[in-house]
Design an enzyme around this catalytic site. Structure first.
Site, PDB file in Angstrom:
ATOM      1  N   LYS A   9      26.147 -10.527 -31.189  1.00 34.92           N
ATOM      2  CA  LYS A   9      26.169  -9.190 -31.784  1.00 34.92           C
ATOM      3  C   LYS A   9      25.822  -9.250 -33.272  1.00 34.92           C
ATOM      4  O   LYS A   9      25.786 -10.344 -33.869  1.00 34.92           O
ATOM      5  CB  LYS A   9      27.558  -8.579 -31.568  1.00 34.92           C
ATOM      6  CG  LYS A   9      27.913  -8.372 -30.088  1.00 34.92           C
ATOM      7  CD  LYS A   9      29.318  -7.792 -29.922  1.00 34.92           C
ATOM      8  CE  LYS A   9      29.661  -7.583 -28.452  1.00 34.92           C
ATOM      9  NZ  LYS A   9      31.014  -7.004 -28.282  1.00 34.92           N
ATOM     10  N   TYR A  49      26.025  -0.313 -22.495  1.00 32.28           N
ATOM     11  CA  TYR A  49      27.461  -0.017 -22.503  1.00 32.28           C
ATOM     12  C   TYR A  49      27.795   1.257 -21.730  1.00 32.28           C
ATOM     13  O   TYR A  49      28.817   1.883 -22.000  1.00 32.28           O
ATOM     14  CB  TYR A  49      27.965   0.070 -23.948  1.00 32.28           C
ATOM     15  CG  TYR A  49      28.221  -1.299 -24.568  1.00 32.28           C
ATOM     16  CD1 TYR A  49      29.074  -2.219 -23.957  1.00 32.28           C
ATOM     17  CD2 TYR A  49      27.625  -1.656 -25.777  1.00 32.28           C
ATOM     18  CE1 TYR A  49      29.315  -3.464 -24.521  1.00 32.28           C
ATOM     19  CE2 TYR A  49      27.870  -2.913 -26.346  1.00 32.28           C
ATOM     20  CZ  TYR A  49      28.721  -3.801 -25.713  1.00 32.28           C
ATOM     21  OH  TYR A  49      28.971  -5.038 -26.270  1.00 32.28           O
ATOM     22  N   ASN A 112      33.695  -8.576 -32.419  1.00 29.18           N
ATOM     23  CA  ASN A 112      34.067  -9.752 -31.614  1.00 29.18           C
ATOM     24  C   ASN A 112      32.885 -10.640 -31.248  1.00 29.18           C
ATOM     25  O   ASN A 112      32.939 -11.408 -30.292  1.00 29.18           O
ATOM     26  CB  ASN A 112      34.915  -9.339 -30.401  1.00 29.18           C
ATOM     27  CG  ASN A 112      34.136  -8.495 -29.411  1.00 29.18           C
ATOM     28  OD1 ASN A 112      32.949  -8.229 -29.596  1.00 29.18           O
ATOM     29  ND2 ASN A 112      34.793  -8.074 -28.354  1.00 29.18           N
ATOM     30  N   HIS A 115      28.704 -10.849 -26.589  1.00 31.28           N
ATOM     31  CA  HIS A 115      28.877 -10.211 -25.277  1.00 31.28           C
ATOM     32  C   HIS A 115      28.459 -11.193 -24.197  1.00 31.28           C
ATOM     33  O   HIS A 115      27.489 -11.932 -24.369  1.00 31.28           O
ATOM     34  CB  HIS A 115      27.986  -8.964 -25.177  1.00 31.28           C
ATOM     35  CG  HIS A 115      27.833  -8.469 -23.764  1.00 31.28           C
ATOM     36  ND1 HIS A 115      28.737  -7.615 -23.178  1.00 31.28           N
ATOM     37  CD2 HIS A 115      26.924  -8.767 -22.796  1.00 31.28           C
ATOM     38  CE1 HIS A 115      28.368  -7.386 -21.918  1.00 31.28           C
ATOM     39  NE2 HIS A 115      27.273  -8.070 -21.662  1.00 31.28           N
ATOM     40  N   GLU A 126      22.116  -6.531 -16.308  1.00 35.50           N
ATOM     41  CA  GLU A 126      21.920  -6.671 -17.758  1.00 35.50           C
ATOM     42  C   GLU A 126      20.664  -7.487 -18.083  1.00 35.50           C
ATOM     43  O   GLU A 126      19.921  -7.151 -19.011  1.00 35.50           O
ATOM     44  CB  GLU A 126      23.165  -7.285 -18.397  1.00 35.50           C
ATOM     45  CG  GLU A 126      24.349  -6.318 -18.337  1.00 35.50           C
ATOM     46  CD  GLU A 126      25.653  -6.882 -18.905  1.00 35.50           C
ATOM     47  OE1 GLU A 126      26.607  -6.096 -19.040  1.00 35.50           O
ATOM     48  OE2 GLU A 126      25.722  -8.094 -19.188  1.00 35.50           O
TER      49      GLU A 126
HETATM   50  P1  DAT Z   1      34.108  -7.442 -23.229  1.00 33.31           P
HETATM   51  O1  DAT Z   1      33.093  -7.430 -24.351  1.00 33.31           O
HETATM   52  O2  DAT Z   1      35.110  -8.558 -23.416  1.00 33.31           O
HETATM   53  O3  DAT Z   1      33.477  -7.432 -21.870  1.00 33.31           O
HETATM   54  P2  DAT Z   1      34.788  -4.653 -22.763  1.00 33.31           P
HETATM   55  O4  DAT Z   1      33.696  -4.628 -21.749  1.00 33.31           O
HETATM   56  O5  DAT Z   1      36.127  -4.165 -22.332  1.00 33.31           O
HETATM   57  O6  DAT Z   1      34.986  -6.122 -23.376  1.00 33.31           O
HETATM   58  O7  DAT Z   1      34.357  -3.782 -24.028  1.00 33.31           O
HETATM   59  C1  DAT Z   1      33.046  -3.876 -24.532  1.00 33.31           C
HETATM   60  C2  DAT Z   1      33.103  -3.927 -26.022  1.00 33.31           C
HETATM   61  O8  DAT Z   1      33.637  -2.717 -26.540  1.00 33.31           O
HETATM   62  C3  DAT Z   1      34.019  -5.020 -26.575  1.00 33.31           C
HETATM   63  O9  DAT Z   1      33.375  -6.272 -26.674  1.00 33.31           O
HETATM   64  C4  DAT Z   1      34.372  -4.467 -27.919  1.00 33.31           C
HETATM   65  C5  DAT Z   1      34.428  -2.963 -27.676  1.00 33.31           C
HETATM   66  N1  DAT Z   1      35.799  -2.527 -27.398  1.00 33.31           N
HETATM   67  C6  DAT Z   1      36.494  -2.730 -26.268  1.00 33.31           C
HETATM   68  N2  DAT Z   1      37.732  -2.207 -26.344  1.00 33.31           N
HETATM   69  C7  DAT Z   1      37.805  -1.665 -27.586  1.00 33.31           C
HETATM   70  C8  DAT Z   1      38.820  -0.972 -28.307  1.00 33.31           C
HETATM   71  N3  DAT Z   1      40.010  -0.728 -27.770  1.00 33.31           N
HETATM   72  N4  DAT Z   1      38.539  -0.589 -29.580  1.00 33.31           N
HETATM   73  C9  DAT Z   1      37.352  -0.817 -30.139  1.00 33.31           C
HETATM   74  N5  DAT Z   1      36.335  -1.455 -29.518  1.00 33.31           N
HETATM   75  C10 DAT Z   1      36.570  -1.879 -28.269  1.00 33.31           C
HETATM   76 MG    MG Z   2      32.426  -5.967 -20.834  1.00 31.35          MG
END
Ligand code: DAT
Ligand code: MG
Length: 150
Positions: A9, A49, A112, A115, A126
């Site tokens: 990212k 997303y 974070n 991805h 994807e």
């Molecule tokens: P991952 O990236 O571990 O698959 P995810 O699919 O639940 O996690 O969410 C996608 C992204 O969205 C994640 O990398 C960071 C953001 N995100 C997730 N939960 C969030 C939250 N509670 N607040 C802010 N950003 C969040």
């Molecule tokens: Mg995810």
């Protein structure tokens, strides 16, 4: 052989961590089959997303992912989809184990670093979204016999 989609990212790129992150997949023994350095359009970010469209963090997430260049990659290896998720660590870097990418380099969920596809089917979708078939390189590293039994 199983493939997964990995995205460094904008924070990972801006913090100069792309090399170290790529290195973790290389040294694990996975094989790079596609890579491009690019800016992400809002349209691509929203498709990627799409499952989070209704979440409160969606707008911020799209803003962030389109805020600077990313490294989009496809990696290959046995069991790579779930293994890559383990290398990456928990979504919230404060909960991610030390030794994982997010656990070692991050502090907040909105920054974070990386991805990784969450399932084999998601990986297929994807990879198709981010790459054209001719951008992927099928090759057999000479190291293969030292990584896999016959
Ligand atoms: P991952 O990236 O571990 O698959 P995810 O699919 O639940 O996690 O969410 C996608 C992204 O969205 C994640 O990398 C960071 C953001 N995100 C997730 N939960 C969030 C939250 N509670 N607040 C802010 N950003 C969040
Ligand atoms: Mg995810």
């Amino acid at each position: 052989m199983e493939r997964t989609f990995i995205l460094i990212k904008p924070d990972g790129v801006q913090r100069g961590l792309a090399g170290q992150i790529i290195s973790r997949f290389e040294t694990k023994g996975f094989t790079l089959v596609g890579m491009k350095f690019m800016n992400v359009t809002k349209e691509l970010a929203e498709k990627h997303y799409d499952v989070h469209r209704e979440k409160s963090f969606f707008a911020g997430l799209i803003q962030f992912i389109t805020s600077g260049p990313v490294v989009a990659m496809v990696w290959e290896g046995e069991g790579i989809v779930s293994s890559a998720r383990k290398l990456i660590g928990a979504t919230n870097p404060l909960s991610a184990e030390p030794g994982t990418i997010r656990g070692d380099y991050g502090v907040t969920v909105g920054r974070n670093l990386i991805h990784g596809s969450d399932a084999i089917e998601t990986a297929r979708t994807e990879i198709g979204l981010w790459f054209e078939e001719e951008e992927l390189v099928s090759w057999q590293p000479t190291l293969t016999t030292w990584l896999y039994e016959d």
